[in-house]
Design a protein around this motif. Sequence first.
Motif, PDB file in Angstrom:
ATOM      1  N   LEU A 131      52.722  46.944  71.404  1.00 17.62           N
ATOM      2  CA  LEU A 131      52.796  47.667  72.665  1.00 17.62           C
ATOM      3  C   LEU A 131      52.496  46.726  73.829  1.00 17.62           C
ATOM      4  O   LEU A 131      51.929  45.649  73.649  1.00 17.62           O
ATOM      5  N   VAL A 132      52.862  47.164  75.023  1.00 14.99           N
ATOM      6  CA  VAL A 132      52.651  46.360  76.223  1.00 14.99           C
ATOM      7  C   VAL A 132      51.248  46.628  76.768  1.00 14.99           C
ATOM      8  O   VAL A 132      50.907  47.773  77.076  1.00 14.99           O
ATOM      9  N   PHE A 133      50.444  45.579  76.861  1.00 18.23           N
ATOM     10  CA  PHE A 133      49.130  45.701  77.488  1.00 18.23           C
ATOM     11  C   PHE A 133      49.292  45.362  78.962  1.00 18.23           C
ATOM     12  O   PHE A 133      49.363  44.197  79.357  1.00 18.23           O
ATOM     13  N   ARG A 134      49.393  46.387  79.780  1.00 17.18           N
ATOM     14  CA  ARG A 134      49.634  46.195  81.206  1.00 17.18           C
ATOM     15  C   ARG A 134      48.407  45.620  81.880  1.00 17.18           C
ATOM     16  O   ARG A 134      47.278  45.788  81.407  1.00 17.18           O
ATOM     17  N   GLU A 135      48.606  44.979  82.993  1.00 14.43           N
ATOM     18  CA  GLU A 135      47.480  44.413  83.724  1.00 14.43           C
ATOM     19  C   GLU A 135      46.627  45.531  84.334  1.00 14.43           C
ATOM     20  O   GLU A 135      47.054  46.679  84.423  1.00 14.43           O
ATOM     21  N   HIS A 136      45.434  45.171  84.760  1.00 10.73           N
ATOM     22  CA  HIS A 136      44.392  46.149  85.055  1.00 10.73           C
ATOM     23  C   HIS A 136      44.856  47.270  85.985  1.00 10.73           C
ATOM     24  O   HIS A 136      44.804  48.459  85.632  1.00 10.73           O
ATOM     25  N   ASP A 137      45.312  46.945  87.180  1.00  7.97           N
ATOM     26  CA  ASP A 137      45.642  47.993  88.144  1.00  7.97           C
ATOM     27  C   ASP A 137      46.856  48.804  87.697  1.00  7.97           C
ATOM     28  O   ASP A 137      46.918  50.019  87.950  1.00  7.97           O
ATOM     29  N   GLU A 138      47.793  48.163  87.006  1.00  7.45           N
ATOM     30  CA  GLU A 138      48.937  48.926  86.513  1.00  7.45           C
ATOM     31  C   GLU A 138      48.520  49.892  85.407  1.00  7.45           C
ATOM     32  O   GLU A 138      49.098  50.975  85.265  1.00  7.45           O
ATOM     33  N   ARG A 139      47.525  49.513  84.604  1.00  5.66           N
ATOM     34  CA  ARG A 139      47.029  50.446  83.589  1.00  5.66           C
ATOM     35  C   ARG A 139      46.520  51.726  84.239  1.00  5.66           C
ATOM     36  O   ARG A 139      46.680  52.824  83.695  1.00  5.66           O
ATOM     37  N   TYR A 140      45.900  51.594  85.405  1.00  6.32           N
ATOM     38  CA  TYR A 140      45.409  52.791  86.085  1.00  6.32           C
ATOM     39  C   TYR A 140      46.537  53.587  86.719  1.00  6.32           C
ATOM     40  O   TYR A 140      46.494  54.828  86.747  1.00  6.32           O
ATOM     41  N   ALA A 141      47.575  52.916  87.217  1.00  2.00           N
ATOM     42  CA  ALA A 141      48.744  53.640  87.713  1.00  2.00           C
ATOM     43  C   ALA A 141      49.404  54.405  86.572  1.00  2.00           C
ATOM     44  O   ALA A 141      49.791  55.577  86.726  1.00  2.00           O
ATOM     45  N   TYR A 142      49.550  53.748  85.432  1.00  2.00           N
ATOM     46  CA  TYR A 142      50.110  54.375  84.236  1.00  2.00           C
ATOM     47  C   TYR A 142      49.229  55.552  83.808  1.00  2.00           C
ATOM     48  O   TYR A 142      49.722  56.655  83.530  1.00  2.00           O
ATOM     49  N   GLY A 143      47.913  55.324  83.754  1.00  2.11           N
ATOM     50  CA  GLY A 143      46.998  56.368  83.326  1.00  2.11           C
ATOM     51  C   GLY A 143      46.992  57.563  84.267  1.00  2.11           C
ATOM     52  O   GLY A 143      46.870  58.709  83.826  1.00  2.11           O
ATOM     53  N   ALA A 144      47.134  57.321  85.555  1.00  2.00           N
ATOM     54  CA  ALA A 144      47.154  58.421  86.523  1.00  2.00           C
ATOM     55  C   ALA A 144      48.384  59.297  86.315  1.00  2.00           C
ATOM     56  O   ALA A 144      48.298  60.540  86.343  1.00  2.00           O
ATOM     57  N   GLU A 145      49.544  58.679  86.115  1.00  2.00           N
ATOM     58  CA  GLU A 145      50.760  59.463  85.877  1.00  2.00           C
ATOM     59  C   GLU A 145      50.672  60.186  84.536  1.00  2.00           C
ATOM     60  O   GLU A 145      51.061  61.356  84.416  1.00  2.00           O
ATOM     61  N   TRP A 146      50.183  59.487  83.530  1.00  2.00           N
ATOM     62  CA  TRP A 146      49.994  60.083  82.202  1.00  2.00           C
ATOM     63  C   TRP A 146      49.107  61.323  82.303  1.00  2.00           C
ATOM     64  O   TRP A 146      49.428  62.385  81.746  1.00  2.00           O
ATOM     65  N   LEU A 147      47.985  61.200  83.013  1.00  2.00           N
ATOM     66  CA  LEU A 147      47.041  62.308  83.111  1.00  2.00           C
ATOM     67  C   LEU A 147      47.620  63.472  83.914  1.00  2.00           C
ATOM     68  O   LEU A 147      47.342  64.639  83.609  1.00  2.00           O
ATOM     69  N   GLU A 148      48.428  63.172  84.919  1.00  2.00           N
ATOM     70  CA  GLU A 148      49.075  64.253  85.678  1.00  2.00           C
ATOM     71  C   GLU A 148      49.916  65.126  84.746  1.00  2.00           C
ATOM     72  O   GLU A 148      49.861  66.364  84.806  1.00  2.00           O
ATOM     73  N   VAL A 149      50.694  64.490  83.873  1.00  2.00           N
ATOM     74  CA  VAL A 149      51.532  65.250  82.944  1.00  2.00           C
ATOM     75  C   VAL A 149      50.671  66.026  81.956  1.00  2.00           C
ATOM     76  O   VAL A 149      50.889  67.224  81.704  1.00  2.00           O
ATOM     77  N   VAL A 150      49.665  65.364  81.372  1.00  2.00           N
ATOM     78  CA  VAL A 150      48.799  66.012  80.389  1.00  2.00           C
ATOM     79  C   VAL A 150      48.068  67.198  80.997  1.00  2.00           C
ATOM     80  O   VAL A 150      47.992  68.284  80.398  1.00  2.00           O
ATOM     81  N   GLU A 151      47.541  67.022  82.190  1.00  2.00           N
ATOM     82  CA  GLU A 151      46.759  68.087  82.832  1.00  2.00           C
ATOM     83  C   GLU A 151      47.609  69.331  83.061  1.00  2.00           C
ATOM     84  O   GLU A 151      47.183  70.458  82.786  1.00  2.00           O
ATOM     85  N   ARG A 152      48.824  69.139  83.531  1.00  2.00           N
ATOM     86  CA  ARG A 152      49.708  70.296  83.784  1.00  2.00           C
ATOM     87  C   ARG A 152      50.112  70.979  82.479  1.00  2.00           C
ATOM     88  O   ARG A 152      50.152  72.212  82.400  1.00  2.00           O
ATOM     89  N   LEU A 153      50.390  70.186  81.447  1.00  2.00           N
ATOM     90  CA  LEU A 153      50.752  70.778  80.156  1.00  2.00           C
ATOM     91  C   LEU A 153      49.580  71.539  79.553  1.00  2.00           C
ATOM     92  O   LEU A 153      49.756  72.625  78.971  1.00  2.00           O
ATOM     93  N   MET A 154      48.363  70.999  79.688  1.00  2.00           N
ATOM     94  CA  MET A 154      47.196  71.700  79.146  1.00  2.00           C
ATOM     95  C   MET A 154      46.947  73.013  79.873  1.00  2.00           C
ATOM     96  O   MET A 154      46.347  73.932  79.320  1.00  2.00           O
ATOM     97  N   ARG A 155      47.396  73.099  81.119  1.00  2.00           N
ATOM     98  CA  ARG A 155      47.274  74.355  81.872  1.00  2.00           C
ATOM     99  C   ARG A 155      48.311  75.395  81.462  1.00  2.00           C
ATOM    100  O   ARG A 155      48.277  76.531  81.922  1.00  2.00           O
ATOM    101  N   GLY A 156      49.272  74.989  80.652  1.00  2.00           N
ATOM    102  CA  GLY A 156      50.324  75.913  80.246  1.00  2.00           C
ATOM    103  C   GLY A 156      51.505  75.965  81.187  1.00  2.00           C
ATOM    104  O   GLY A 156      52.367  76.845  81.070  1.00  2.00           O
ATOM    105  N   GLU A 157      51.558  75.008  82.124  1.00  2.00           N
ATOM    106  CA  GLU A 157      52.684  74.989  83.056  1.00  2.00           C
ATOM    107  C   GLU A 157      53.959  74.509  82.364  1.00  2.00           C
ATOM    108  O   GLU A 157      53.912  73.735  81.395  1.00  2.00           O
ATOM    109  N   GLU A 158      55.093  74.944  82.883  1.00  2.00           N
ATOM    110  CA  GLU A 158      56.369  74.341  82.494  1.00  2.00           C
ATOM    111  C   GLU A 158      56.556  73.102  83.357  1.00  2.00           C
ATOM    112  O   GLU A 158      56.596  73.179  84.582  1.00  2.00           O
ATOM    113  N   VAL A 159      56.646  71.951  82.717  1.00  2.00           N
ATOM    114  CA  VAL A 159      56.574  70.686  83.431  1.00  2.00           C
ATOM    115  C   VAL A 159      57.943  70.062  83.599  1.00  2.00           C
ATOM    116  O   VAL A 159      58.698  69.888  82.636  1.00  2.00           O
ATOM    117  N   GLN A 160      58.247  69.749  84.852  1.00  2.00           N
ATOM    118  CA  GLN A 160      59.375  68.893  85.226  1.00  2.00           C
ATOM    119  C   GLN A 160      58.757  67.654  85.863  1.00  2.00           C
ATOM    120  O   GLN A 160      58.068  67.765  86.877  1.00  2.00           O
TER     121      GLN A 160
END
Length: 350
Positions: A131-160
């Motif tokens: 897997l790609v080990f992204r550099e520090h700040d990009e890991r947080y950009a990736y993690g922020a987008e990842w968490l946005e999707v996870v959070e909405r799905l855990m709420r039961g939203e239909e996600v686009q």
Amino acid sequence: MTHPLRIGIWALVHGNRAALNDPEEPYDASWRRNRGLVLEAESLGYDCVLVAQHTMNPHRTDLGQLEAWTASAALAAETSRIEIIAAIKPMLYHPVVLAKMALQIEEISGGRFAINLVNAWNRKEIEDAGLVFREHDERYAYGAEWLEVVERLMRGEEVQHQGRYFQVKDYVLRPAARGRARPRIYVGGESPPARDLVAARADVWFINGQPLEDVQALIADVRARPRQGEPVRFGLSTFVIARETEEEAQAEYRRLLDLAAQDAEIKAYVKANTDPAVAMRKTQAKFQSVGTNGGTAAGTVGSYDQVAARLAAFHAAGIDTLLTQFQPFEREMRRFAENVMPRLAHLRAA
């Protein structure tokens, strides 16, 4: 608002927390041991357990390593009260898959499950998997987008979602969480991008063990950042050595320091595989301590009264979730429950 102080433990996902070779605590990261540990912690009155995630042992590749998410599901079924917090490194799981797993454990636990997002420091664990080990700040950009999707799905939203890293179309997960909006979200990390992510999306920020004045500054920094919804709450990790007298505690501290000095090869291995930009490593380098994630740097070595007073001061500063480490773990966990928890309760009542 001051919340009650919740006291938790670290699961022994990679065995000993202070020193590998301790005659009083043989290495054991097995499911059987961790099951017994968490069941006993629940019976002793501990409120939560953090199950850290490592797919390979970060200290030595020949040592056993507990798998966080399968273990957390089993712990959710075995326990009745304690909160199960499973750490997750976003690079290892697609957000759709992880959100479904989280909702399943939420159902198994009856609403006692939480995720702890950590954006990974062990380069070897990621790169050796192809897997790609992204550099520090990009890991947080990736993690922020990842968490946005996870959070909405855990709420039961239909996600686009059409983002830089993920494209999700018409996705909805059932059953959604029952009894509350979604599982609780903890976030670790202390760099500026980590603090931005905490302010934007975390329910609780886990801070590594360090002196009270440093923790107060971190809390003030995050509280000053833009935030929607309920205020962020704060947790702290600390390794505890408590005894009847300060002299006895310091003697045990020196014993563990001497044992930890034997782990020089392990520490060099960990350092070689750690992204030097990780704030946790910079923080730990400032202090002589035992334990992981700041260890004893928070000053929790002393008499029962001293340790209780120290923890009460952190609570007054805004810490309402305390994650404790010990060695030998079971014996010292019992000692803390018997001798420090009652003193903490008395101090809080006063």
